[in-house]
Design an enzyme around this catalytic site. Structure first.
Site, PDB file in Angstrom:
ATOM      1  N   SER A  57       0.823  -1.214   0.000  1.00 59.92           N
ATOM      2  CA  SER A  57       0.000   0.000   0.000  1.00 59.92           C
ATOM      3  C   SER A  57       0.854   1.260   0.000  1.00 59.92           C
ATOM      4  O   SER A  57       2.002   1.268   0.438  1.00 59.92           O
ATOM      5  CB  SER A  57      -0.901   0.027   1.232  1.00 59.92           C
ATOM      6  OG  SER A  57      -1.652  -1.152   1.328  1.00 59.92           O
TER       7      SER A  57
HETATM    8  N1  SAH Z   1      -1.430  -3.378   3.278  1.00 57.14           N
HETATM    9  C1  SAH Z   1      -0.716  -4.382   2.490  1.00 57.14           C
HETATM   10  C2  SAH Z   1      -1.237  -4.494   1.064  1.00 57.14           C
HETATM   11  C3  SAH Z   1      -2.605  -4.848   0.939  1.00 57.14           C
HETATM   12  S1  SAH Z   1      -3.060  -5.141  -0.736  1.00 57.14           S
HETATM   13  C4  SAH Z   1       0.721  -3.987   2.353  1.00 57.14           C
HETATM   14  O1  SAH Z   1       1.050  -2.844   2.677  1.00 57.14           O
HETATM   15  O2  SAH Z   1       1.505  -4.777   1.869  1.00 57.14           O
HETATM   16  C5  SAH Z   1      -4.483  -6.091  -0.405  1.00 57.14           C
HETATM   17  C6  SAH Z   1      -4.210  -7.513  -0.078  1.00 57.14           C
HETATM   18  O3  SAH Z   1      -5.481  -8.108   0.198  1.00 57.14           O
HETATM   19  C7  SAH Z   1      -3.600  -8.342  -1.186  1.00 57.14           C
HETATM   20  O4  SAH Z   1      -2.449  -8.983  -0.734  1.00 57.14           O
HETATM   21  C8  SAH Z   1      -4.689  -9.343  -1.555  1.00 57.14           C
HETATM   22  O5  SAH Z   1      -4.204 -10.595  -1.943  1.00 57.14           O
HETATM   23  C9  SAH Z   1      -5.470  -9.432  -0.258  1.00 57.14           C
HETATM   24  N2  SAH Z   1      -6.845  -9.913  -0.370  1.00 57.14           N
HETATM   25  C10 SAH Z   1      -7.752  -9.658  -1.325  1.00 57.14           C
HETATM   26  N3  SAH Z   1      -8.907 -10.285  -1.067  1.00 57.14           N
HETATM   27  C11 SAH Z   1      -8.741 -10.959   0.109  1.00 57.14           C
HETATM   28  C12 SAH Z   1      -9.568 -11.798   0.914  1.00 57.14           C
HETATM   29  N4  SAH Z   1     -10.829 -12.085   0.566  1.00 57.14           N
HETATM   30  N5  SAH Z   1      -9.056 -12.290   2.059  1.00 57.14           N
HETATM   31  C13 SAH Z   1      -7.786 -12.027   2.421  1.00 57.14           C
HETATM   32  N6  SAH Z   1      -6.958 -11.240   1.710  1.00 57.14           N
HETATM   33  C14 SAH Z   1      -7.423 -10.714   0.565  1.00 57.14           C
END
Ligand code: SAH
Length: 203
Positions: A57
């Site tokens: 993010s």
């Molecule tokens: N805050 C994190 C990035 C988040 S990106 C950082 O700084 O690295 C959003 C993440 O949510 C991704 O890794 C994606 O795979 C995950 N994601 C999407 N749908 C999801 C779900 N249903 N359950 C769990 N994780 C999920």
């Protein structure tokens, strides 16, 4: 090359004022959570690819979301338990682990969860527990949570999150690209809307 200090300055300029949040954000090295070829831009205020079509993010967004979560005198961060949906790189997990007593984080892509676990392990983060699964179901085993924070765009806040939230607890999640905060008051959710953001989808 943008420095960590410059990253913080940008976040402050965008309006984040909570010094607790800014301090921990600077304290967890973002460069450690991304691949070598991206290290040169580690502190730029932008998302960065982490593989599997996902991104770490944008620093401002992480700061803003955590600020929305803890913005209340009632929220005693040091003794609180937080559930993170979407571990991704694990960077925000590491930040949350410095602010909260215990962090639980659910990631749907096994490879990302594994890598995040390795990095957090190397950094000796001991109060974060990760699992692979569908975050829409929350994580029942350790409920209730004082806070639930989701880094992926939801169509609506899943019912399981509301059920697994403690009284006075908060959910921060982008809902249809609008940053949304829910607070549980006498068993009922009160919802507030904030700015618009771009996020990867909650699948
Ligand atoms: N805050 C994190 C990035 C988040 S990106 C950082 O700084 O690295 C959003 C993440 O949510 C991704 O890794 C994606 O795979 C995950 N994601 C999407 N749908 C999801 C779900 N249903 N359950 C769990 N994780 C999920």
């Amino acid at each position: 090359m943008t420095t960590r200090e410059e990253m913080l300055e940008t976040i402050r300029r965008y309006g984040v004022v909570d010094e607790r949040v800014l301090a921990v954000l600077a304290g967890v090295d973002r460069a450690k959570f991304i691949a070598k070829e991206w290290k040169g831009v580690a502190y730029e205020d932008r998302p960065i690819p982490i593989g599997h079509e996902q991104t770490i993010s944008q620093p401002y967004t992480v700061a803003r979301m955590i600020e929305l979560l803890v913005q209340s005198a009632k929220f005693i961060v040091q003794s609180s338990k937080v559930l993170e949906i979407g571990t991704g790189s694990g960077w925000q997990t590491g930040i949350l682990a410095k602010l909260f007593a215990q962090v639980y984080s659910v990631e749907v892509i096994p490879e990302l969860a594994e890598r995040a676990g390795e990095i957090l392990g190397k950094l000796k983060v001991q109060n974060a527990k990760l699992k692979v699964g569908d975050g829409k179901e929350g994580w029942r085993d350790f409920a209730p949570y004082d806070g639930i924070i989701c880094g992926a765009n939801a169509q609506e806040a899943p019912r399981a999150w509301v059920q697994q939230l403690s009284e006075g607890g908060r959910i921060v999640v982008p809902v249809q690209e609008v940053m949304t905060r829910g607070t549980k008051v006498k068993g009922e959710m009160k919802w507030e809307s904030f700015e618009k953001y771009m996020f990867v989808p909650l699948v």
